[in-house]
Design a protein around this motif. Structure first.
Motif, short mmCIF file in Angstrom:
data_model
loop_
_atom_site.label_atom_id
_atom_site.label_comp_id
_atom_site.label_asym_id
_atom_site.label_seq_id
_atom_site.Cartn_x
_atom_site.Cartn_y
_atom_site.Cartn_z
N VAL A 119 0.83 -1.20 0.00
CA VAL A 119 0.00 0.00 0.00
C VAL A 119 0.87 1.25 0.00
O VAL A 119 0.60 2.23 -0.71
CB VAL A 119 -0.97 -0.01 1.19
CG1 VAL A 119 -1.68 1.33 1.33
CG2 VAL A 119 -1.98 -1.15 1.04
N ILE A 127 -4.94 -1.85 -7.01
CA ILE A 127 -5.75 -2.44 -5.96
C ILE A 127 -4.91 -3.48 -5.24
O ILE A 127 -4.47 -4.46 -5.85
CB ILE A 127 -7.02 -3.10 -6.54
CG1 ILE A 127 -7.80 -2.10 -7.39
CG2 ILE A 127 -7.90 -3.65 -5.42
CD1 ILE A 127 -8.23 -0.85 -6.67
N HIS A 174 -7.09 -2.97 0.22
CA HIS A 174 -8.28 -2.42 -0.42
C HIS A 174 -9.37 -3.48 -0.60
O HIS A 174 -10.55 -3.16 -0.66
CB HIS A 174 -7.93 -1.87 -1.80
CG HIS A 174 -6.83 -0.88 -1.81
ND1 HIS A 174 -5.74 -0.96 -2.66
CD2 HIS A 174 -6.63 0.23 -1.05
CE1 HIS A 174 -4.93 0.05 -2.45
NE2 HIS A 174 -5.44 0.78 -1.48
N ASP A 200 -15.54 0.48 3.37
CA ASP A 200 -15.08 0.63 1.99
C ASP A 200 -14.18 -0.51 1.53
O ASP A 200 -13.83 -0.57 0.34
CB ASP A 200 -14.32 1.96 1.83
CG ASP A 200 -15.24 3.17 1.93
OD1 ASP A 200 -16.45 3.00 1.68
OD2 ASP A 200 -14.74 4.26 2.27
N VAL A 201 -13.77 -1.38 2.42
CA VAL A 201 -12.96 -2.53 2.01
C VAL A 201 -13.87 -3.54 1.32
O VAL A 201 -14.90 -3.95 1.88
CB VAL A 201 -12.25 -3.16 3.21
CG1 VAL A 201 -11.53 -4.45 2.80
CG2 VAL A 201 -11.25 -2.17 3.81
#
Length: 336
Positions: A119, A127, A174, A200-201
Protein backbone atom coordinates in the motif's frame (compact mmCIF):
# COMPACT_ATOMS: atom_id res chain seq x y z
CA UNK A 1 6.24 -25.03 -72.72
CA UNK A 2 3.01 -23.37 -71.64
CA UNK A 3 0.81 -24.67 -68.87
CA UNK A 4 -2.54 -26.06 -69.87
CA UNK A 5 -5.45 -23.77 -69.13
CA UNK A 6 -7.21 -24.22 -65.82
CA UNK A 7 -10.31 -26.29 -66.15
CA UNK A 8 -13.55 -24.37 -66.16
CA UNK A 9 -15.56 -25.17 -63.03
CA UNK A 10 -18.71 -27.08 -63.74
CA UNK A 11 -21.87 -25.05 -64.02
CA UNK A 12 -23.15 -26.76 -60.87
CA UNK A 13 -20.44 -25.15 -58.66
CA UNK A 14 -21.88 -22.13 -56.89
CA UNK A 15 -19.27 -19.67 -55.76
CA UNK A 16 -19.96 -18.37 -52.21
CA UNK A 17 -21.25 -14.84 -51.98
CA UNK A 18 -20.96 -14.70 -48.16
CA UNK A 19 -17.32 -15.18 -47.20
CA UNK A 20 -16.55 -14.94 -43.45
CA UNK A 21 -12.86 -15.38 -44.33
CA UNK A 22 -12.80 -11.82 -45.68
CA UNK A 23 -12.61 -10.56 -42.09
CA UNK A 24 -9.70 -12.86 -41.26
CA UNK A 25 -7.51 -11.84 -44.19
CA UNK A 26 -5.10 -9.49 -42.39
CA UNK A 27 -3.99 -8.80 -38.85
CA UNK A 28 -5.62 -5.32 -38.80
CA UNK A 29 -8.93 -6.83 -39.96
CA UNK A 30 -8.79 -9.55 -37.32
CA UNK A 31 -7.99 -6.95 -34.68
CA UNK A 32 -10.84 -4.69 -35.85
CA UNK A 33 -13.52 -7.36 -35.52
CA UNK A 34 -12.21 -9.20 -32.45
CA UNK A 35 -15.13 -9.99 -30.14
CA UNK A 36 -13.01 -10.32 -26.99
CA UNK A 37 -10.21 -7.99 -26.02
CA UNK A 38 -7.57 -8.59 -23.39
CA UNK A 39 -6.43 -5.56 -21.44
CA UNK A 40 -3.72 -5.15 -18.82
CA UNK A 41 -6.34 -3.68 -16.50
CA UNK A 42 -8.21 -7.03 -16.58
CA UNK A 43 -5.26 -8.85 -15.01
CA UNK A 44 -4.38 -9.42 -11.35
CA UNK A 45 -0.92 -10.64 -10.36
CA UNK A 46 -0.68 -13.15 -7.48
CA UNK A 47 2.46 -12.59 -5.39
CA UNK A 48 4.14 -14.61 -2.65
CA UNK A 49 6.15 -13.13 0.21
CA UNK A 50 8.18 -15.30 2.58
CA UNK A 51 9.20 -14.37 6.08
CA UNK A 52 12.84 -14.67 7.12
CA UNK A 53 14.56 -14.96 3.73
CA UNK A 54 17.34 -12.65 2.59
CA UNK A 55 16.87 -13.27 -1.14
CA UNK A 56 13.93 -14.32 -3.33
CA UNK A 57 13.38 -18.08 -3.48
CA UNK A 58 12.44 -19.60 -6.87
CA UNK A 59 9.40 -21.90 -6.93
CA UNK A 60 10.74 -24.96 -8.73
CA UNK A 61 7.43 -26.10 -10.23
CA UNK A 62 6.54 -22.59 -11.41
CA UNK A 63 9.38 -21.21 -13.55
CA UNK A 64 9.66 -17.45 -13.14
CA UNK A 65 7.62 -17.32 -9.91
CA UNK A 66 9.33 -16.36 -6.65
CA UNK A 67 8.76 -16.40 -2.93
CA UNK A 68 9.70 -12.75 -2.41
CA UNK A 69 11.46 -10.90 0.31
CA UNK A 70 9.69 -7.74 1.43
CA UNK A 71 12.12 -5.69 -0.70
CA UNK A 72 11.79 -7.80 -3.85
CA UNK A 73 8.00 -7.83 -3.35
CA UNK A 74 7.91 -4.05 -3.52
CA UNK A 75 10.00 -4.13 -6.69
CA UNK A 76 7.73 -6.72 -8.35
CA UNK A 77 4.69 -4.67 -7.40
CA UNK A 78 6.17 -1.52 -8.95
CA UNK A 79 6.93 -3.38 -12.16
CA UNK A 80 3.39 -4.74 -12.35
CA UNK A 81 1.85 -1.33 -11.82
CA UNK A 82 4.15 0.26 -14.39
CA UNK A 83 3.00 -2.39 -16.88
CA UNK A 84 -0.62 -1.48 -16.22
CA UNK A 85 -1.71 -4.59 -14.28
CA UNK A 86 -5.08 -4.05 -12.63
CA UNK A 87 -4.36 -5.44 -9.17
CA UNK A 88 -2.14 -7.50 -6.88
CA UNK A 89 -3.21 -10.52 -4.81
CA UNK A 90 -0.84 -11.25 -1.93
CA UNK A 91 -0.11 -14.60 -0.28
CA UNK A 92 2.31 -14.99 2.62
CA UNK A 93 4.56 -17.73 3.95
CA UNK A 94 5.17 -17.28 7.71
CA UNK A 95 8.28 -18.48 9.50
CA UNK A 96 6.23 -20.41 12.05
CA UNK A 97 2.85 -22.11 11.88
CA UNK A 98 0.49 -23.38 14.56
CA UNK A 99 -2.87 -25.18 14.76
CA UNK A 100 -4.97 -22.01 14.51
CA UNK A 101 -2.78 -19.85 12.28
CA UNK A 102 -2.06 -17.06 14.74
CA UNK A 103 0.28 -15.30 12.30
CA UNK A 104 -2.71 -14.53 10.07
CA UNK A 105 -4.21 -12.12 12.60
CA UNK A 106 -0.97 -10.77 14.07
CA UNK A 107 -0.56 -7.10 13.02
CA UNK A 108 3.17 -7.78 12.83
CA UNK A 109 2.71 -11.02 10.87
CA UNK A 110 4.25 -11.29 7.43
CA UNK A 111 1.00 -10.95 5.49
CA UNK A 112 -0.12 -7.82 7.28
CA UNK A 113 3.24 -6.05 7.15
CA UNK A 114 3.63 -6.97 3.47
CA UNK A 115 0.18 -5.55 2.71
CA UNK A 116 1.27 -2.32 4.39
CA UNK A 117 4.46 -2.37 2.30
CA UNK A 118 2.49 -2.68 -0.94
CA UNK A 119 0.00 0.00 0.00
CA UNK A 120 2.87 2.37 0.81
CA UNK A 121 4.66 1.47 -2.42
CA UNK A 122 1.88 1.38 -5.02
CA UNK A 123 -1.39 1.72 -3.17
CA UNK A 124 -2.55 4.87 -4.96
CA UNK A 125 -2.01 3.29 -8.38
CA UNK A 126 -3.53 -0.18 -8.05
CA UNK A 127 -5.75 -2.44 -5.96
CA UNK A 128 -3.94 -4.23 -3.16
CA UNK A 129 -5.73 -7.50 -2.41
CA UNK A 130 -4.90 -10.11 0.19
CA UNK A 131 -5.81 -13.77 0.35
CA UNK A 132 -7.95 -14.36 3.43
CA UNK A 133 -7.49 -17.96 4.51
CA UNK A 134 -5.67 -19.92 7.20
CA UNK A 135 -4.05 -22.64 5.09
CA UNK A 136 -0.74 -20.80 4.75
CA UNK A 137 -0.58 -20.27 8.51
CA UNK A 138 -1.72 -23.59 10.02
CA UNK A 139 0.65 -26.45 10.75
CA UNK A 140 -1.89 -28.93 9.36
CA UNK A 141 -2.39 -26.96 6.14
CA UNK A 142 -6.18 -26.81 6.24
CA UNK A 143 -8.14 -23.65 5.57
CA UNK A 144 -9.71 -23.57 9.03
CA UNK A 145 -9.29 -24.63 12.62
CA UNK A 146 -9.82 -28.29 13.44
CA UNK A 147 -12.04 -30.09 15.89
CA UNK A 148 -10.54 -32.59 18.31
CA UNK A 149 -11.28 -35.40 15.85
CA UNK A 150 -9.49 -33.62 13.00
CA UNK A 151 -12.38 -32.12 11.01
CA UNK A 152 -12.51 -28.48 9.89
CA UNK A 153 -14.81 -26.56 12.24
CA UNK A 154 -16.78 -24.24 9.94
CA UNK A 155 -18.22 -21.85 12.51
CA UNK A 156 -15.12 -21.59 14.68
CA UNK A 157 -13.16 -20.79 11.52
CA UNK A 158 -15.49 -17.89 10.73
CA UNK A 159 -14.36 -16.16 13.92
CA UNK A 160 -10.75 -16.35 12.76
CA UNK A 161 -11.67 -15.10 9.29
CA UNK A 162 -13.47 -12.12 10.81
CA UNK A 163 -10.40 -11.15 12.85
CA UNK A 164 -8.12 -11.71 9.87
CA UNK A 165 -10.29 -9.45 7.70
CA UNK A 166 -10.06 -6.62 10.20
CA UNK A 167 -6.28 -7.07 10.54
CA UNK A 168 -5.86 -6.89 6.76
CA UNK A 169 -8.08 -3.83 6.52
CA UNK A 170 -6.09 -2.10 9.25
CA UNK A 171 -2.91 -2.92 7.33
CA UNK A 172 -4.40 -1.05 4.38
CA UNK A 173 -5.79 -3.77 2.09
CA UNK A 174 -8.28 -2.42 -0.42
CA UNK A 175 -9.85 -5.83 -0.98
CA UNK A 176 -9.83 -9.18 0.81
CA UNK A 177 -10.18 -12.54 -0.90
CA UNK A 178 -11.78 -15.20 1.33
CA UNK A 179 -10.75 -18.50 -0.25
CA UNK A 180 -11.55 -21.12 2.38
CA UNK A 181 -15.03 -22.08 1.13
CA UNK A 182 -16.52 -22.00 4.62
CA UNK A 183 -20.29 -21.63 4.74
CA UNK A 184 -21.18 -18.05 5.70
CA UNK A 185 -17.66 -16.68 5.31
CA UNK A 186 -18.65 -13.63 3.27
CA UNK A 187 -21.37 -12.61 5.72
CA UNK A 188 -19.03 -13.00 8.70
CA UNK A 189 -16.28 -10.99 7.03
CA UNK A 190 -18.62 -8.23 5.84
CA UNK A 191 -20.12 -7.88 9.31
CA UNK A 192 -16.68 -7.71 10.95
CA UNK A 193 -15.36 -5.14 8.47
CA UNK A 194 -18.42 -2.94 8.83
CA UNK A 195 -18.40 -3.15 12.62
CA UNK A 196 -14.75 -2.05 12.64
CA UNK A 197 -15.48 0.91 10.36
CA UNK A 198 -13.98 -0.60 7.21
CA UNK A 199 -17.10 -0.29 5.10
CA UNK A 200 -15.08 0.63 1.99
CA UNK A 201 -12.96 -2.53 2.01
CA UNK A 202 -14.39 -4.81 -0.66
CA UNK A 203 -14.66 -8.59 -0.84
CA UNK A 204 -13.54 -10.74 -3.76
CA UNK A 205 -15.13 -14.05 -2.81
CA UNK A 206 -13.67 -17.34 -3.97
CA UNK A 207 -17.27 -18.40 -4.51
CA UNK A 208 -16.78 -21.54 -6.59
CA UNK A 209 -13.43 -23.01 -5.61
CA UNK A 210 -13.07 -26.62 -6.67
CA UNK A 211 -11.12 -29.43 -5.00
CA UNK A 212 -8.79 -29.51 -7.97
CA UNK A 213 -5.67 -31.45 -8.91
CA UNK A 214 -4.29 -28.26 -10.45
CA UNK A 215 -3.18 -26.67 -7.16
CA UNK A 216 -0.05 -28.77 -6.66
CA UNK A 217 2.58 -26.15 -7.56
CA UNK A 218 0.82 -23.55 -5.40
CA UNK A 219 1.38 -25.75 -2.37
CA UNK A 220 5.09 -25.56 -3.04
CA UNK A 221 4.83 -21.78 -3.39
CA UNK A 222 3.29 -21.42 0.09
CA UNK A 223 5.27 -24.22 1.76
CA UNK A 224 1.99 -26.00 2.47
CA UNK A 225 1.78 -28.37 5.42
CA UNK A 226 -1.41 -30.02 4.18
CA UNK A 227 -2.21 -33.54 5.27
CA UNK A 228 -5.23 -35.18 3.68
CA UNK A 229 -7.39 -33.23 1.25
CA UNK A 230 -9.97 -30.43 1.19
CA UNK A 231 -12.87 -32.27 -0.40
CA UNK A 232 -15.22 -31.64 2.53
CA UNK A 233 -15.19 -27.88 1.91
CA UNK A 234 -13.93 -27.25 -1.63
CA UNK A 235 -16.32 -28.15 -4.43
CA UNK A 236 -16.68 -31.42 -6.34
CA UNK A 237 -15.42 -30.93 -9.92
CA UNK A 238 -18.53 -32.77 -11.16
CA UNK A 239 -20.93 -30.02 -10.04
CA UNK A 240 -22.15 -26.85 -11.73
CA UNK A 241 -25.56 -26.15 -10.18
CA UNK A 242 -23.90 -26.24 -6.77
CA UNK A 243 -21.41 -23.62 -7.96
CA UNK A 244 -24.22 -21.29 -8.95
CA UNK A 245 -25.83 -21.78 -5.54
CA UNK A 246 -22.54 -20.89 -3.83
CA UNK A 247 -22.14 -17.84 -6.06
CA UNK A 248 -25.65 -16.57 -5.38
CA UNK A 249 -25.17 -17.08 -1.64
CA UNK A 250 -21.94 -15.08 -1.65
CA UNK A 251 -23.56 -12.22 -3.54
CA UNK A 252 -26.48 -12.23 -1.10
CA UNK A 253 -24.00 -12.12 1.81
CA UNK A 254 -22.25 -9.04 0.40
CA UNK A 255 -19.56 -10.18 -2.04
CA UNK A 256 -18.51 -7.37 -4.38
CA UNK A 257 -16.83 -9.75 -6.85
CA UNK A 258 -17.16 -13.52 -7.18
CA UNK A 259 -14.46 -15.86 -8.46
CA UNK A 260 -14.27 -19.27 -10.08
CA UNK A 261 -11.11 -21.28 -9.39
CA UNK A 262 -9.48 -22.93 -11.36
CA UNK A 263 -10.24 -21.16 -14.62
CA UNK A 264 -9.35 -23.22 -17.68
CA UNK A 265 -11.07 -26.50 -16.80
CA UNK A 266 -14.13 -24.62 -15.52
CA UNK A 267 -14.92 -22.17 -18.33
CA UNK A 268 -18.51 -23.45 -18.40
CA UNK A 269 -18.86 -22.41 -14.76
CA UNK A 270 -17.37 -18.99 -15.54
CA UNK A 271 -19.89 -18.53 -18.33
CA UNK A 272 -22.85 -19.55 -16.19
CA UNK A 273 -21.66 -17.34 -13.34
CA UNK A 274 -21.44 -14.33 -15.65
CA UNK A 275 -24.97 -15.03 -16.87
CA UNK A 276 -26.31 -15.47 -13.31
CA UNK A 277 -25.04 -12.51 -11.29
CA UNK A 278 -24.62 -8.80 -11.88
CA UNK A 279 -21.40 -8.35 -9.93
CA UNK A 280 -18.05 -8.78 -11.71
CA UNK A 281 -16.85 -12.36 -12.20
CA UNK A 282 -13.19 -13.23 -11.76
CA UNK A 283 -11.35 -16.43 -12.66
CA UNK A 284 -8.02 -17.70 -11.33
CA UNK A 285 -5.62 -19.30 -13.80
CA UNK A 286 -4.00 -21.48 -11.17
CA UNK A 287 -0.50 -22.80 -10.60
CA UNK A 288 -1.03 -26.14 -12.34
CA UNK A 289 -2.39 -24.43 -15.44
CA UNK A 290 0.65 -22.16 -15.44
CA UNK A 291 3.07 -25.03 -14.88
CA UNK A 292 1.61 -27.16 -17.69
CA UNK A 293 2.11 -24.45 -20.28
CA UNK A 294 5.60 -23.60 -19.05
CA UNK A 295 6.60 -27.29 -19.09
CA UNK A 296 5.18 -27.93 -22.56
CA UNK A 297 6.87 -24.82 -23.90
CA UNK A 298 10.20 -25.80 -22.32
CA UNK A 299 9.97 -29.09 -24.22
CA UNK A 300 9.24 -27.30 -27.50
CA UNK A 301 5.75 -28.79 -27.74
CA UNK A 302 3.81 -25.52 -27.91
CA UNK A 303 4.44 -21.86 -28.72
CA UNK A 304 4.62 -20.39 -25.25
CA UNK A 305 3.60 -16.75 -25.78
CA UNK A 306 0.73 -17.65 -28.10
CA UNK A 307 -0.53 -20.28 -25.67
CA UNK A 308 -0.41 -17.82 -22.76
CA UNK A 309 -2.35 -15.13 -24.62
CA UNK A 310 -4.82 -17.64 -26.04
CA UNK A 311 -5.70 -19.08 -22.64
CA UNK A 312 -6.19 -15.66 -21.07
CA UNK A 313 -8.34 -14.51 -23.98
CA UNK A 314 -10.48 -17.63 -23.68
CA UNK A 315 -11.03 -17.02 -19.97
CA UNK A 316 -12.18 -13.50 -20.80
CA UNK A 317 -14.35 -14.81 -23.64
CA UNK A 318 -16.07 -17.21 -21.23
CA UNK A 319 -17.26 -14.21 -19.21
CA UNK A 320 -14.57 -13.36 -16.65
CA UNK A 321 -14.01 -9.63 -16.39
CA UNK A 322 -10.97 -10.16 -14.12
CA UNK A 323 -8.29 -12.83 -14.51
CA UNK A 324 -5.72 -13.74 -11.87
CA UNK A 325 -2.61 -15.02 -13.60
CA UNK A 326 1.08 -15.39 -12.80
CA UNK A 327 1.83 -14.01 -16.27
CA UNK A 328 0.05 -10.71 -15.56
CA UNK A 329 3.09 -8.41 -15.73
CA UNK A 330 4.63 -10.15 -18.73
CA UNK A 331 1.40 -10.15 -20.71
CA UNK A 332 0.56 -6.57 -19.78
CA UNK A 333 3.90 -5.41 -21.18
CA UNK A 334 3.26 -6.90 -24.60
CA UNK A 335 -0.40 -5.94 -24.99
CA UNK A 336 -1.05 -3.06 -27.40
Amino acid sequence: MTSPPSPTPPESVIRPRIRPRRLRRTAPLRRLVAETRLSAADLVLPLFVKEGVSAPVPVGSMPGVLQHTRDSLRKAAREAVEAGVGGLMLFAVPATKDPIGRAATDPDGILNVAVADLVAEVGDATIVMADLCLDEFTDHGHCGVLTDDGHVDNDATLDHYARMAVALAEAGAHMVGPSGMMDGQVAAIRAALDAAGHTDVSILAYAAKYASAFYGPFREAVDSSLTGDRKTYQMDPANTAEALREIRLDVAEGADIVMVKPAMAYLDVVRRAAETVEVPVAAYQVSGEYAMIEAAAANGWIERDRAVTETLTCIRRAGASIVLTYWATEVARRLP
